[in-house]
Write an enzyme that holds these catalytic residues in place. Sequence first.
Site, mmCIF file in Angstrom:
data_model
loop_
_atom_site.group_PDB
_atom_site.id
_atom_site.type_symbol
_atom_site.label_atom_id
_atom_site.label_comp_id
_atom_site.label_asym_id
_atom_site.label_seq_id
_atom_site.Cartn_x
_atom_site.Cartn_y
_atom_site.Cartn_z
ATOM 1 N N ILE A 88 43.102 38.458 38.863
ATOM 2 C CA ILE A 88 44.371 39.274 39.318
ATOM 3 C C ILE A 88 44.917 37.805 40.161
ATOM 4 O O ILE A 88 43.552 37.019 40.732
ATOM 5 C CB ILE A 88 44.180 39.699 40.470
ATOM 6 N N LYS A 126 41.262 43.943 49.467
ATOM 7 C CA LYS A 126 40.588 42.871 48.401
ATOM 8 C C LYS A 126 39.042 43.184 48.583
ATOM 9 O O LYS A 126 38.361 42.166 49.934
ATOM 10 C CB LYS A 126 41.181 42.195 47.801
ATOM 11 N N ARG A 147 31.716 42.396 34.628
ATOM 12 C CA ARG A 147 32.578 41.170 34.049
ATOM 13 C C ARG A 147 32.136 40.696 33.237
ATOM 14 O O ARG A 147 32.954 40.604 32.087
ATOM 15 C CB ARG A 147 33.953 40.793 35.403
ATOM 16 N N GLU A 183 34.337 48.039 42.303
ATOM 17 C CA GLU A 183 33.383 46.542 43.231
ATOM 18 C C GLU A 183 32.432 47.690 43.758
ATOM 19 O O GLU A 183 32.448 48.468 44.572
ATOM 20 C CB GLU A 183 34.904 46.226 44.072
ATOM 21 N N LYS A 324 44.952 37.114 49.628
ATOM 22 C CA LYS A 324 44.016 36.519 50.335
ATOM 23 C C LYS A 324 44.321 36.543 51.834
ATOM 24 O O LYS A 324 45.627 35.952 52.398
ATOM 25 C CB LYS A 324 43.215 34.981 49.968
ATOM 26 N N CYS A 442 8.540 29.344 84.850
ATOM 27 C CA CYS A 442 9.617 28.998 84.015
ATOM 28 C C CYS A 442 11.215 29.431 84.691
ATOM 29 O O CYS A 442 11.253 31.389 84.324
ATOM 30 C CB CYS A 442 9.865 29.049 82.465
HETATM 31 S S1 IVH Z 1 42.371 44.909 40.159
HETATM 32 C C1 IVH Z 1 44.046 44.362 36.694
HETATM 33 N N1 IVH Z 1 41.896 45.975 42.768
HETATM 34 O O1 IVH Z 1 39.148 41.030 42.346
HETATM 35 C C2 IVH Z 1 43.162 44.112 38.044
HETATM 36 N N2 IVH Z 1 40.827 44.587 41.783
HETATM 37 O O2 IVH Z 1 40.585 38.929 40.349
HETATM 38 C C3 IVH Z 1 42.131 44.160 37.885
HETATM 39 N N3 IVH Z 1 38.870 43.305 43.509
HETATM 40 O O3 IVH Z 1 36.752 39.972 40.890
HETATM 41 C C4 IVH Z 1 41.725 44.008 39.377
HETATM 42 N N4 IVH Z 1 39.215 44.123 45.234
HETATM 43 O O4 IVH Z 1 36.603 42.807 41.036
HETATM 44 C C5 IVH Z 1 41.256 44.852 41.606
HETATM 45 N N5 IVH Z 1 41.604 46.753 45.277
HETATM 46 C C6 IVH Z 1 40.954 45.804 44.059
HETATM 47 C C7 IVH Z 1 40.348 44.735 43.918
HETATM 48 C C8 IVH Z 1 39.869 43.869 42.991
HETATM 49 C C9 IVH Z 1 38.576 43.432 44.761
HETATM 50 C C10 IVH Z 1 38.409 42.059 42.802
HETATM 51 C C11 IVH Z 1 37.958 42.523 41.871
HETATM 52 C C12 IVH Z 1 37.663 41.073 40.543
HETATM 53 C C13 IVH Z 1 38.272 40.383 41.659
HETATM 54 C C14 IVH Z 1 40.253 40.300 41.093
#
Ligand code: IVH
Length: 680
Positions: A88, A126, A147, A183, A324, A442
């Site tokens: 993403i 995330k 992945r 995840e 982030k 001590c």
């Molecule tokens: S969606 C096409 N949702 O973030 C979109 N990813 O760069 C696919 N990640 O390592 C990912 N939480 O494992 C999505 N709620 C969430 C997420 C998530 C963590 C991680 C994912 C990947 C990275 C994406």
Amino acid sequence: MRPMSKDREAAARAAALRAQLHHHAWRYYVHDAPEIPDAEYDRLFRELQALEAAHPGLRTPDSPTQRVLGSVLEGLAPVRHALPMLSIQTETDTGPGGAEAFDTRVRRELELAADAPPVEYAAELKFDGLAISLRYEAGVLVLAATRGDGETGEDVTHNIRTIGQIPLRLQGRAPKLLEVRGEVYMRRDAFRRLNEQQRARGARTFVNPRNTAAGAVRQLDPAVTAARPLSFFAYGVGELGGWTPPPTHSALLDALAAHGLPVCAERSVVHGWAGLMHFHDDVAARRDALPFDIDGVVYKVNVLELQQRLGFKTREPRWAVAHKFPAEEEATLLAGIELQVGRTGKLTPVARLEPVFVGGTTVSNATLHNLFELRRKGVRVGDRVIVRRAGDVIPEIVGRMPGARAHYVPNFRMPRACPVCGSAVVRERGSVEHRCSGGLYCAAQRKQALLHYAGRRAMDIEGLGDKLVDQLVDGGLVRTLPDLYGLDAAQLAALERMGERSAANLLAALEHSKHTTLARLLYALGIRHVGEATARDLARRFRRLDAIMNAGVEQLLEVPDVGPVVAQSIRTFFAQPHNREVLERLRACGVAFDEADAAAPAAPAPLAGRTFVLTGTLPGLARDEAKALIEAAGGKVAGSVSKKTDYVVAGGEPGSKLAKAHELGIAVLDEAGLRALLAP
Ligand code: IVH
């Protein structure tokens, strides 16, 4: 109806057991709300194991018995993803403004008019772990892959099967093909526990939950993965067959949850950038309180049809963005390493850091736990180190930044003398902890030592509790134990919450404590590893304190239950000149403890060498009293009946110990019988 054949009966029973076990594993792992006790689960599990052993043909890949596999792989096999696993795009602005930028882009790409209604978004966390694809065919987990580079990952099915939260079979009517994406992560409490275990074993600690989870998933030996407590959240899908998903992303996640997959409850459907911003701020405020690490939030256009219209840009979808949060790991300068002496004498190296803002607070100190952990981290004063503060957990140094040092810096060493009192610093064999051997001398350990000394089973000084000890030590009235006996009524009465009456009572209690036994005094000194029983054994064997003070290890080892660690600890204690001085001064204050000094002659020991076990309630003796009487007569009281037991003393409602005594033909006494034995 035709009677079922034996085989068909077994097959039907196995299927029923599998279904029950799947259901209960889901209640337990995904919902943390079991419906049956663990023992009942184990019983069903063993029944299925036995059935499968008798009929190997019934062992299916989705059977709960297949969660832990024995074999160790030589390498992980590559797996080509049917649909690439994308990443993403990350919004660069970590402030809430990032939400507005994403919404603006989406509206532009969708060519929405300025007055068109706000776009609907699915807002999620995330998760900070490792992306995994789970392939379910006809509802059965057949493949789990990492992945990798997005096109090709690694087959980690053997390890993923050990994660209790991941269903081996989907619930409900499962589609022909469903590839779930999500995840794998490790909860903070699990990570903390794991590191505590590592530390206790003197083994390498793990850096953070993310690396630990990623490392665990990529193990070749599934038993290693199984020993690392992992969790999982589904956040999307990959390839689908024989299933038309619902029209929105949020409904899609609901559908996955209905199939028994863990889906995080912390998610919302919101509208427009204002909704995204609100979600962002809300989650940021609660970040510390979450049970797992997140590194931000993810926004996804909720309507799947709109997602399709937006499409992809090389490796990232245009319909999603990662927003982030500020990092939970930052680099800073290790300015110094200082030692802290705890209340039990433990010496802890503490890092002094150039203040750094990490995980929401400014951090300027971090514990390094012990010398071995410090060495493993390989940090030296002057290094740039990585500091981590996640959740409300205390800040930690996870390692040093790569790169050579410009100058030679000596490695940190433990001093030989305690920085607080100058007593010898010792470390027991096999322990990772260094300790000050100063004990009551001590200052760092003084309060604890005084409280222990005054304890009911030690010198039994009534009225000398927490609050008073704090005042006496902080006010400089008491530095060492003998100072207690120099206190006067006026000094005491001047203290907070101390009337003349309490002062007089305390002085009386102090006076009373002067007439004690060698055993009580030895215990009261708080020598490491010398508990009440050992103190009694030492007193019985040596009779005079001087004899113990001057005893060599050999002589000490002759005392029952004194092993090398205890003997060494006694030696170390009495080797400290200030400990000897404390005892001299106690004597000078009138504390009488040697057997020969004590008023009563040495007690006879009619039960010497006899072992007793107590069970049930005696009519006229509390358990403690019976134990004390037996021990005073030289006998021992054990917790369980064995061939070494001489007598079982049984009262009302005895437990299984009585049955065991009968079984082994051991003499059983009642209270009267015990009293008869005790009579000299
Ligand atoms: S969606 C096409 N949702 O973030 C979109 N990813 O760069 C696919 N990640 O390592 C990912 N939480 O494992 C999505 N709620 C969430 C997420 C998530 C963590 C991680 C994912 C990947 C990275 C994406």
